[in-house]
Motif scaffolding. Sequence first.
Motif, PDB file in Angstrom:
ATOM      1  N   TRP A  64     140.405  13.421  91.937  1.00 23.85           N
ATOM      2  CA  TRP A  64     141.344  13.642  90.830  1.00 23.85           C
ATOM      3  C   TRP A  64     141.444  15.118  90.482  1.00 23.85           C
ATOM      4  CZ3 TRP A  64     141.237  15.749  85.955  1.00 23.85           C
ATOM      5  CH2 TRP A  64     142.202  15.341  85.041  1.00 23.85           C
ATOM      6  N   GLY A  65     142.607  15.517  89.934  1.00 22.30           N
ATOM      7  CA  GLY A  65     142.760  16.862  89.375  1.00 22.30           C
ATOM      8  C   GLY A  65     143.229  17.891  90.384  1.00 22.30           C
ATOM      9  N   VAL A  66     142.736  19.120  90.216  1.00 20.95           N
ATOM     10  CA  VAL A  66     143.161  20.239  91.058  1.00 20.95           C
ATOM     11  C   VAL A  66     142.991  19.954  92.551  1.00 20.95           C
ATOM     12  CG1 VAL A  66     142.731  22.649  91.649  1.00 20.95           C
ATOM     13  CG2 VAL A  66     142.823  21.967  89.249  1.00 20.95           C
ATOM     14  N   PRO A  67     141.856  19.373  93.000  1.00 19.84           N
ATOM     15  CA  PRO A  67     141.709  19.108  94.438  1.00 19.84           C
ATOM     16  C   PRO A  67     142.833  18.244  95.008  1.00 19.84           C
ATOM     17  CG  PRO A  67     139.597  18.896  93.346  1.00 19.84           C
ATOM     18  CD  PRO A  67     140.620  19.026  92.257  1.00 19.84           C
ATOM     19  N   PHE A  68     143.242  17.222  94.254  1.00 22.09           N
ATOM     20  CA  PHE A  68     144.307  16.346  94.722  1.00 22.09           C
ATOM     21  C   PHE A  68     145.621  17.113  94.867  1.00 22.09           C
ATOM     22  CE2 PHE A  68     147.939  13.556  93.966  1.00 22.09           C
ATOM     23  CZ  PHE A  68     147.711  12.539  94.882  1.00 22.09           C
ATOM     24  N   TYR A  69     146.006  17.810  93.801  1.00 20.53           N
ATOM     25  CA  TYR A  69     147.303  18.494  93.815  1.00 20.53           C
ATOM     26  C   TYR A  69     147.333  19.653  94.816  1.00 20.53           C
ATOM     27  CZ  TYR A  69     148.538  15.559  89.936  1.00 20.53           C
ATOM     28  OH  TYR A  69     148.811  14.457  89.163  1.00 20.53           O
ATOM     29  N   THR A  70     146.212  20.293  95.017  1.00 16.44           N
ATOM     30  CA  THR A  70     146.134  21.359  96.025  1.00 16.44           C
ATOM     31  C   THR A  70     146.318  20.796  97.424  1.00 16.44           C
ATOM     32  OG1 THR A  70     144.654  22.687  94.645  1.00 16.44           O
ATOM     33  CG2 THR A  70     144.702  23.185  96.988  1.00 16.44           C
ATOM     34  N   LYS A  71     145.669  19.671  97.707  1.00 18.90           N
ATOM     35  CA  LYS A  71     145.780  19.046  99.018  1.00 18.90           C
ATOM     36  C   LYS A  71     147.203  18.563  99.276  1.00 18.90           C
ATOM     37  CE  LYS A  71     143.486  15.750 102.106  1.00 18.90           C
ATOM     38  NZ  LYS A  71     143.219  16.784 103.125  1.00 18.90           N
ATOM     39  N   SER A  75     149.370  20.214 102.336  1.00 18.88           N
ATOM     40  CA  SER A  75     149.745  19.301 103.417  1.00 18.88           C
ATOM     41  C   SER A  75     151.263  19.208 103.551  1.00 18.88           C
ATOM     42  CB  SER A  75     149.145  17.915 103.189  1.00 18.88           C
ATOM     43  OG  SER A  75     149.634  17.342 101.984  1.00 18.88           O
ATOM     44  N   ALA A  76     151.964  19.138 102.432  1.00 19.11           N
ATOM     45  CA  ALA A  76     153.420  19.055 102.486  1.00 19.11           C
ATOM     46  C   ALA A  76     154.019  20.313 103.107  1.00 19.11           C
ATOM     47  CB  ALA A  76     153.987  18.833 101.084  1.00 19.11           C
ATOM     48  N   ALA A  77     153.397  21.453 102.849  1.00 19.17           N
ATOM     49  CA  ALA A  77     153.912  22.731 103.357  1.00 19.17           C
ATOM     50  C   ALA A  77     153.880  22.816 104.877  1.00 19.17           C
ATOM     51  CB  ALA A  77     153.118  23.887 102.757  1.00 19.17           C
ATOM     52  N   VAL A  78     152.982  22.042 105.503  1.00 17.67           N
ATOM     53  CA  VAL A  78     152.883  22.063 106.975  1.00 17.67           C
ATOM     54  C   VAL A  78     153.385  20.761 107.589  1.00 17.67           C
ATOM     55  CG1 VAL A  78     150.991  23.717 106.979  1.00 17.67           C
ATOM     56  CG2 VAL A  78     150.468  21.264 106.869  1.00 17.67           C
ATOM     57  N   ASN A 314     157.648  16.523  99.801  1.00 16.14           N
ATOM     58  CA  ASN A 314     158.699  17.186 100.564  1.00 16.14           C
ATOM     59  C   ASN A 314     158.065  17.839 101.794  1.00 16.14           C
ATOM     60  OD1 ASN A 314     161.220  18.310 101.193  1.00 16.14           O
ATOM     61  ND2 ASN A 314     160.744  20.185 100.070  1.00 16.14           N
ATOM     62  N   ARG A 315     157.863  17.055 102.836  1.00 13.95           N
ATOM     63  CA  ARG A 315     157.153  17.530 104.020  1.00 13.95           C
ATOM     64  C   ARG A 315     158.045  18.431 104.866  1.00 13.95           C
ATOM     65  NH1 ARG A 315     154.852  11.617 105.164  1.00 13.95           N
ATOM     66  NH2 ARG A 315     156.919  11.469 106.084  1.00 13.95           N
ATOM     67  N   LYS A 316     157.665  19.667 104.958  1.00 12.82           N
ATOM     68  CA  LYS A 316     158.460  20.647 105.705  1.00 12.82           C
ATOM     69  C   LYS A 316     158.481  20.321 107.198  1.00 12.82           C
ATOM     70  CE  LYS A 316     159.091  23.336 102.049  1.00 12.82           C
ATOM     71  NZ  LYS A 316     158.335  22.574 101.064  1.00 12.82           N
ATOM     72  N   GLY A 317     159.683  20.139 107.744  1.00 13.66           N
ATOM     73  CA  GLY A 317     159.840  19.883 109.165  1.00 13.66           C
ATOM     74  C   GLY A 317     159.547  18.463 109.590  1.00 13.66           C
ATOM     75  N   LYS A 318     159.096  17.632 108.661  1.00 11.27           N
ATOM     76  CA  LYS A 318     158.786  16.240 108.982  1.00 11.27           C
ATOM     77  C   LYS A 318     159.205  15.361 107.796  1.00 11.27           C
ATOM     78  CE  LYS A 318     155.033  13.431 110.932  1.00 11.27           C
ATOM     79  NZ  LYS A 318     153.563  13.354 111.171  1.00 11.27           N
TER      80      LYS A 318
END
Length: 425
Positions: A64-71, A75-78, A314-318
Amino acid sequence: MRGFMKKALATAALLAMTAGAQAKETVVWWDFLSGGDGVRMKALLDQFNKENPDIEIQATTLEWGVPFYTKVQTSAAVGEGPDVMTYHLSRLPLGVSTGTLRELTPDELKAAGFSGDNYAPANWKAAQVDGKQYAIPFDIHSIILYYNKDLLKKAGLLGDDGLPKGLDGAANFEAALKTLTTGPDQVGLSIPTADNGTTWRVFYTLLAQQGGSFINDGKVLDGDNADKATKALAEMAKWTTEGWVPKQTEYPASIALFTSGKAAMHINGVWEVPTMTDLAKSGKLGFEWGAIQIPVLFDQPATWADSHSFAVPNRKGKEISPEKLKAVLTVIKWMNEHSIFWATAGHIPAYLPVTDSDEFKKMLPNAIYSTLAKTATFDPSSTIAGVASPIYEAASNYFMPAFNGDGAPADAISAAKDELQGLLQ
C-alpha cells in the motif's frame, strides 16, 4: 478409413477445445488491499472467476501507499503493468499528470453500461480530472464517530433511538467531551493523534464544515481559508490540551482505548467497523457500540472522504486492446454490482443501486453513517494531495504537533501553507 475418421474427429475436438481456451480473456489485476479489505477482495475475485468462465482475473497484491503508486507509474512508462488496478481517487490528479492513467471515454463507458447517475455526484466527479473520466468509484470511505452507548447513556447523551444527541456545534461537542472525561482512566474521545493520516482527515473535515477550501486555483489556503484552517486546528488542539483526547496516541493504542471502555468515543475510518463487529460477536467488547457521521461542529455538514476505485494504466507502446478493455469494464461493473459484500468491511458502496437496496439499508451501522455520502468532501484535486502525498507530510510536520499542543495552530498553518505553495510553483 474408420481409424482415419476417429483421428480426424479427435483432432477437431482438440482444436475446438484449444480455440475455446484461447477465447478466454485474461485480466491482470493489481491491488494494494490487505487485512480485512484484502480478505474480502480475494473472496470477490474468486467468486467472479467462478461465475465468469470466459474471463479469468489473475490478481496480485502489492504494498500500500507510495510503493504501489511508484510501481504503477514506472511499469506503465515502459509498457508493462496490469490491465486494471485499484486506485485511490485522491491520487488521480497526480496519476494523470504523470501520464500513468488511461482515460475512459464516454463512448466506452456507455457501451459497458456505466452512468454517472448511479453514483453520488461528488464521488463521480472525484473520478475525473479536467472533466475526463479516469476511474470508476468502488466505495466511499471516510472517518466516522464510534461511540460507547453505555457511557453516553449514563451521561445523558444518548437518545431513545440509540443515537448520540447534543453533539452538534463546537460548544456542545466540547461540553460532551468534558462530561465524558471523568479522570485519567476515562476520556471523552480517542483519536490516533500520532497518525498524520487521521490528523489530516479530522482537520480537513473541520475546514470543510466552515465552507473552507484548501487549494483554489493553484493557491494554498488563500484569503480567509487560512483563518478557517487555523480555527479548525485550534479546535482540535483544544481537545488535547483540555485532556479530553490523549496526546501522542499511536493508531493501535487509540483503538484500544475505545475497545477497552476507557474512551467514550473514537474517531477513525469506516474500515475499523469490522474490528468492532468481530469484538462484539466474540464477547470481548463489553459494551454496546454504534457509529455515526462526524457531528457538525461548525456551519455545514461535511466529512473528509476518499474512494477505492478501479483504473486502467496508460501503458506506453502496449496499450490495452478493445477486447481486453471490454473484459476489464465487465470486471469493474461486476464488482460494483456485488459491492454489498465489500460493505461488510465498513465501506459505503459507491454504486447507488446497492446503497439504495433493502439489504444495505438493514446493514448497521453502515446504513446510519451512509448519509455522509451526500456531503462527502474529497481531497483537493491536486498533484500534491491524496494518500501518501506532500499534504500528508505537511500534516505530519506541522498539523500533528499543533494538534498535540506543541506550537500555535496559526504558526503551523502558516508554515504548511508556505511549504505546499512552494511545491505548486
